[in-house]
Design an enzyme around this catalytic site. Structure first.
Site: not given
Lengths: 658, 599
Positions: B67, B69, B71-72, B156, B177, B202
């Site tokens: 996805h 975000h 941090d991904h 998410h 996530d 996760e």
């Protein structure tokens, strides 16, 4: 493997495939050309239609004059329009396991099938197909239900009576099967049986068959289907397009290696080039409006209309049409325009890229924003206040038998300034116009059918190389009106198998293998032996488990130790219970080595005699002889089991087991 | 055999996700996140873990992004353009649409505002996105002949997906996530019973079993309402897409219902665009929004207006949604600095904050913050944490495991202590192995796949015909020959195997002489033998042929007189090796002699 053909209409197919142990219906098309035999349903009282004379037989009898009306030499049924359903008697439709839908035009008969035949299975379709299909059904139900018509004509359907009628009523097929339109509750019930799927999604049916929808390039969410097991592959190609319009391009590569390719839904106007037709559409439209006339475009609420609006978006300013209002009138006009903007994933690359910006993929959003395009649920209400002429109206139904279009035909038909432009290819425009004759308005025929033409088909077939092609009989001969055009038919080798309504075809397959899984424990126990370079063999003795059409081989259970029983065994207890299978043997026995082995194992009096085909080995003391030939060994001995077993094992040492 | 490695980061930390999975010889990188808590090299994963020498493109078969975000996906342009990777990158359509916007936004904050160098450029983001292949939900994407991937809905955020990676019979599911409960704008994650060898889940909220959604929403509204009532300002740091839209829908309906007048602002830039994405990708939202979107678009807000920097100093109450969500940079941090000194104000953190960020510091109770330039900021405003971020809680994780039925579970993206608790729970309830590798740790999981082979239809039909009435106690044995050639495995009947290999069958036959004491004539002896066998072998086909011989199935028995002893008859019992058991049994049976009475 059978194919039951329930519809004779090549672009509104309905076939049932018996594939392995599953029964799969391919599409559920509803033949609406039957409605052309009916009088239009006017939204407001039409003096002209209500004054039409009743039809009188040659002998003067008038018993049909309530049911049949005459207009400009044609006879029409004065009743709620009825549709020609797919065949329901050819097989028990309650046995259908699944229905696969290829595009929203090919699902219009769904409520008749799911609600009236005892169907209990699942319907598979893509999300745009379901959503837009719902809109088409909603529009259909709405346009018929809002004009309640008390009269229902049935007398003319009597076989004896029908014989006496003029053409085309006389020749109408299966009139007893014609049905009135379904209702919204039936539509909702039918749609609730649909499971939505995505392109290239592999759907398992009962473990035996896998079906996969592929993009077919014809409409939003339109799909071809692959129906396959591990060893057979049937491709169902229905309504495909290689032109670049709004939908995602057709996936051709996945159709390769098919045993059978069922080909339906080719273009209905093989001689017309869609691009040329769009050009003609625009120029006729502009000319009419410039002369102060109105333009009527009978159309479906989704599909080609998006492309037409896009063309107009680019065209109107240059053609000086910026001030001409465009009206889109349909109970589902708003929904259709909105839905078209949210299916980014199903659109062609250019349109997808726009969504990433983020901008609406279709420019009709801008036409609406700038007030150039207005949409209304019907001619009643807001529309009557906003209505300005000259204008362009897009509205349904293309058959001109129901929907708001009937009103505009009555309103504009008398003036030669106005033009009706036919773009949908499903109905003959002359037949559609028949109940409005005599007509002063101009009629332009610009059919836009983006589906495959015969040149594209032959290219496609060369590309994907199916072993067999199955198609409706119409595609195996030139069109009846152009019998010299032998290029307007499918040409392939071997020649296609053709079908017609109510026929059952046996599909050709050669199947030799099935998938089976060897459990890891069993696999570990196998002892492969290299027989030839690169080829190894292992004999497998295993327990076969079959569940949900999947086969698994497991290690045979260890024989349970028989409980020590004190009872004297009866003779029959020892009878071997099932016939244990011994492997086949192969190889030959080299006599010299065999004799050496015998001697090593304590046989001292071995004598060898040559025979015509081999040798005889004699063990004199044991009164035993062993005949050895190239492909056989025969041990003849007294009933001395330990001896026999010993000899047997010595022989086996020289042979390979299978 | 699945070999799993956690090369470049993630593991027991919520910092970033970047996982390497090797499955049946295929190498797949799952997510390519950046760590928001660092401002130096540590922010990107160390890709030299993957391969010391050699190009990443040669080593990796594909990259999958779950996805948008950061941090991904935040390290993706660095990975593909600066380290160098030209293979396919897979993500869903919404992720492909939104990911470059967030990357560019972050790049601007980092490079343009903070003046950092050694960061990817706008052009690199564009070039990177060209390598992206967008996938549909549930579409089976054939990466190459053996490797296939399939996306499942994860909830998410818009476009979030879980991915199944499959090679032959072996498969891994990576959740990214996800959340298992639908919220105001997204649906719940869903997966079918795909029974992967390994589920990588996760575990951000590994121990939390969150109270009901409604309670949390009521709590949130109450806090906002109270603050506004007493004239305070509410700051809600959010990421532009995701939680923000859900909270906007929540506040919009509350303001409408309570007829509140205090202004609600949304920090500019991404907002309108963000809402537009939601509109165009409405098929990815929840059932309710999708159903009503033609009549009413949930993402057109009446009460929520665009924020201007100058508004922050306006007197009186207001609510501001500002980006980014962890108070580590940008507008949310600016507003926070302005409002932090007033105890009437409130900051509500609706999501998780990684270590090192201002958000994390104030949530862990720190009230004196050292800002850039050694300046100390005293935080007097109220700090509230509301778990609104859409991650699965322990209950949700268990639910997903129940749905997918994996053989092994591996927990990532969580904190070690919490994960330990969940690991025990999973092992207890599902009796599967549960792993929780640390950063940079490699986990190897052995799978034991069954082997698919082609069985000849003739052999299968023969076997299924015999076993029409399966007896559980006495399973029938099937006998065949497995031909292994190149990489194909075919199971055929022994006869066919011989034929295909051009080998002749070698027949092994036995003939045993059995002596029987019987003075009667030969044909009478034969009749006695026949009757005896018929009585004993009830389930077998025993026949008395016209030429005087007896057959039992395919075993032939003939009687001759003994050359010397008239009282003895010799029975010749002849069988092939394939009838070994029965032949051997018959000789021993006949050796016992015939019963005295033949009645």
């Amino acid at each position: 493997f059978f194919q039951y053909c329930l519809s004779g209409h090549p672009t509104l197919p309905c076939n049932v495939l018996k594939f392995k142990s599953t029964t799969i219906m391919l599409d559920c098309g509803l033949d609406m050309t039957s409605t052309l035999n009916f009088l239009p349903l006017p939204l407001v009282q039409s003096p002209r239609l209500s004054k039409l004379p009743g039809w009188v037989l040659k002998d003067g009898s008038t018993f049909l004059d309530k049911e049949l009306k005459e207009c400009s030499g044609h006879v029409f049924v004065d009743s709620v329009p009825e549709f020609c359903l797919p065949e329901t008697e050819l097989l028990d439709l309650s046995t259908v396991d699944v229905i696969l839908i290829s595009n929203y035009h090919c699902m219009m008969a769904l409520p008749y099938i799911t609600e009236y035949t005892g169907f209990t299975g699942t319907v598979y379709a893509t999300e745009p197909t379901v959503q837009i299909g719902r809109l088409l059904m909603e529009e259909l139900v709405n346009s018929i239900e809002r004009v309640p018509k008390a009269q229902s004509a049935s007398m003319w359907k009597n076989k004896e009576v029908q014989r006496l009628l003029p053409a085309p009523l006389k020749d109408a097929v299966e009139v007893s099967m014609w049905r009135k339109c379904y209702t919204m509750p039936e539509v909702n019930a039918a749609l609730s049986k649909i499971q939505m799927v995505g392109y290239s999604q592999k759907i398992e049916l009962f473990g035996a068959v896998q079906v996969t929808p592929l993009s077919s390039g014809y409409a939003l969410g339109s799909s071809n289907w692959i129906i396959q097991s591990h060893y057979e592959k049937v491709s169902y190609v229905s309504g495909s397009s290689l032109l670049t319009t709004h939908p995602q391009p057709m996936d051709q590569a996945s159709l390769k290696n098919s045993d059978v390719l069922i080909l339906t839904g080719l273009t209905q106007i093989p001689t017309a080039n869609p691009d040329g037709m769009v050009g003609e559409f625009c120029s006729n439209l502009a000319m009419t409006v410039r002369n102060g006339g109105n333009v009527l475009v009978p159309c479906y609420p989704s599909g080609v209309i998006y492309d037409l609006l896009e063309c107009l978006y680019q065209y109107i300013d240059s053609a000086g049409l910026s001030n001409v209002p465009f009206y889109f009138i349909s109970p589902v006009a708003n929904s259709s325009l909105e839905f078209s903007q949210i299916f980014a994933e199903w659109l062609c690359h250019n349109k997808q890229t726009k969504v990433y910006l983020p901008e609406p993929p279709f420019p009709h959003a801008e036409l609406i924003q700038t007030n150039k395009l207005k949409h209304y649920p019907s001619i009643h209400g807001d529309f009557s206040n906003d209505f300005k002429q000259p204008c362009v109206v897009f509205t349904g139904h293309p058959s001109l038998r129901f929907g708001d279009v009937v009103h505009f035909m009555e309103l504009w038909g008398k003036s030669s300034l106005n033009t009706v432009i036919f773009t949908e290819p499903d109905f003959s425009y002359l037949d559609a116009l028949a109940p409005y004759q005599p007509l002063a308005m101009k009629c332009v025929y610009c059919p836009i059918d983006t589906r495959l033409n015969f040149i594209q088909v032959s290219k496609l077939l060369k590309e994907v190389q199916p072993l067999h092609v199955v198609c409706p009989e119409q595609y195996t001969q030139p069109p009846p009106t152009q019998s010299h055009r032998t290029d307007l038919m499918i040409d392939c080798q071997p020649p296609p198998m053709s079908y017609r309504r109510a026929e059952v075809l046996t599909l050709p397959y050669k199947r030799r293998y099935e998938k089976i899984e060897i459990m890891p424990e069993l696999a570990d126990s196998l002892v492969p032996l290299e027989i030839k370079p690169g080829i190894s063999l292992a004999t497998v003795s295993a327990v076969l488990h079959t569940k949900d059409n999947k086969h698994v081989l497991q290690l045979p259970p260890k024989p349970p130790q028989p409980p020590a029983s004190k009872k004297r065994k009866r003779v029959s207890d020892d009878v071997p219970e099932c016939k244990p299978l011994k492997p086949l043997l192969s190889g030959s026995i080299p006599v010299e080595q065999f004799v050496q082995t015998l001697e090593k194992h304590g046989f001292s009096d071995v004598k060898v005699e040559d025979t015509a085909k081999g040798h005889i080995v004699l063990l004199q003391e044991a009164e035993t002889l062993i005949q050895i030939e190239e492909d056989s060994t025969h041990i003849i001995c007294d009933n001395d089991e330990p001896l026999r077993v010993k000899l047997r094992d010595l022989v086996l040492k020289f042979l390979q087991k299978f | 055999l699945v070999f799993f490695s956690l090369g470049p980061g993630a593991g027991q930390d919520v910092g970033r996700s970047c996982i390497l999975v090797s499955i049946a010889g295929k190498n797949v990188m799952l997510d390519c996140g950046m760590h928001m808590g660092y401002n130096d090299d540590r922010r990107f994963p160390d890709f030299s873990y993957i391969t010391q020498n050699g190009r990443l493109t040669d080593f990796l078969d594909c990259v999958i992004i779950s996805h948008f975000h950061l941090d991904h996906c935040g390290a993706l342009p660095y990975f593909s353009e600066m380290v160098g990777y030209d293979g396919p990158i897979y993500m869903t359509h919404p992720t492909k649409a939104i990911c470059p916007i967030l990357l560019e936004d972050y790049r601007k904050i980092t490079v343009d505002k903070k003046g950092e160098t050694n960061f990817f450029t706008s052009q690199m983001i564009k070039d990177c996105m060209k390598k992206v292949v967008a996938v549909h939900l549930h579409q089976t994407v054939q990466v190459d002949e053996e490797l296939e991937i399939k996306a499942y809905y994860a909830g998410h955020v818009l476009g979030a997906a879980m991915f199944q990676i499959k090679v032959g019979c072996e498969s891994v599911v990576y959740t990214g996530d996800y959340n298992m409960t639908p919220d105001r704008h997204l649906g719940a994650a869903w997966i079918d019973k795909c029974r992967p060898d390994l589920l990588i889940s996760e575990s951000t909220y590994a121990t939390t079993i969150r109270d009901s959604k409604r309670c949390r929403e009521r709590d949130f509204l109450k806090k906002v309402h109270e603050t506004v009532e007493r004239g305070g300002k509410v700051l809600i740091p959010v990421f532009a897409l995701g939680r923000a839209q859900e909270l906007c829908i929540l506040l919009e309906t509350f303001w409408e219902r309570m007829n509140l007048k205090a202004p609600i602002y949304f920090s500019t830039g991404l907002t309108e665009k963000a809402n537009h994405y939601y509109k165009l990708f409405i098929t990815w939202t929840n059932q309710k929004i999708r159903k009503t979107f033609v009549q009413r678009n949930m993402f057109e807000f009446k009460h929520i207006k665009a924020f201007d920097r100058a508004f922050a100093d306006n007197p009186g109450p207001m609510v501001v949604f500002a980006t980014p969500g962890m108070l580590h940079a940008g507008q949310s941090l600016q507003i926070f600095r302005k409002w932090a000194g007033n105890e009437k104000n409130m900051v509500i953190m609706p999501g998780y904050c990684v270590q090192g960020t201002v958000g994390h510091k104030i949530l862990s109770g720190q009230r004196k913050l050292e800002m850039e330039g050694r300046q100390i900021l005293e935080v007097k405003m109220q700090v509230e944490y509301m778990s609104f971020s859409a991650h699965a809680d322990a209950k949700g994780i268990m639910q997903l495991i129940r749905q997918a039925e994996p053989q092994n579970v591996l927990l990532v993206h969580g904190e070690a202590k919490k994960m330990e608790f969940l690991k025990q729970k999973i092992e207890q309830e599902f009796h599967v192995n549960c792993y929780m590798p640390a950063n940079g740790e490699t986990t190897t999981i052995f799978t034991n796949p069954s082997i698919p082979v082609d069985i000849s239809l003739g052999l299968l039909k023969r076997e299924t015909a015999i076993g029409l009435l399966p007896d559980v106690k006495k399973p029938k044995l099937m006998h065949g020959t497995l031909i292994m050639k190149d990489n194909s495995f075919r199971l055929v009947s022994p006869e066919q195997a011989l034929k295909e290999l051009g080998l002749a069958e070698h027949q092994l036959r036995f003939t045993c002489r059995v002596h029987i004491q019987d003075p009667r004539k030969e044909h009478e002896t034969v009749l006695r033998v026949y009757n005896h066998l018929k009585a004993v072998l009830r389930d077998y086909s025993v026949q008395h042929l016209p030429d005087g011989s007896i057959t039992v199935e395919s075993i032939l028995i003939q009687a001759t007189a003994h050359s010397e002893d008239q009282g003895t008859k010799v029975l010749l019992v002849s069988w092939t090796y394939q009838d070994e058991e029965l032949g051997s049994y018959l000789t021993s049976l006949l050796k016992k002699g015939l019963p005295q009475s033949t009645s």
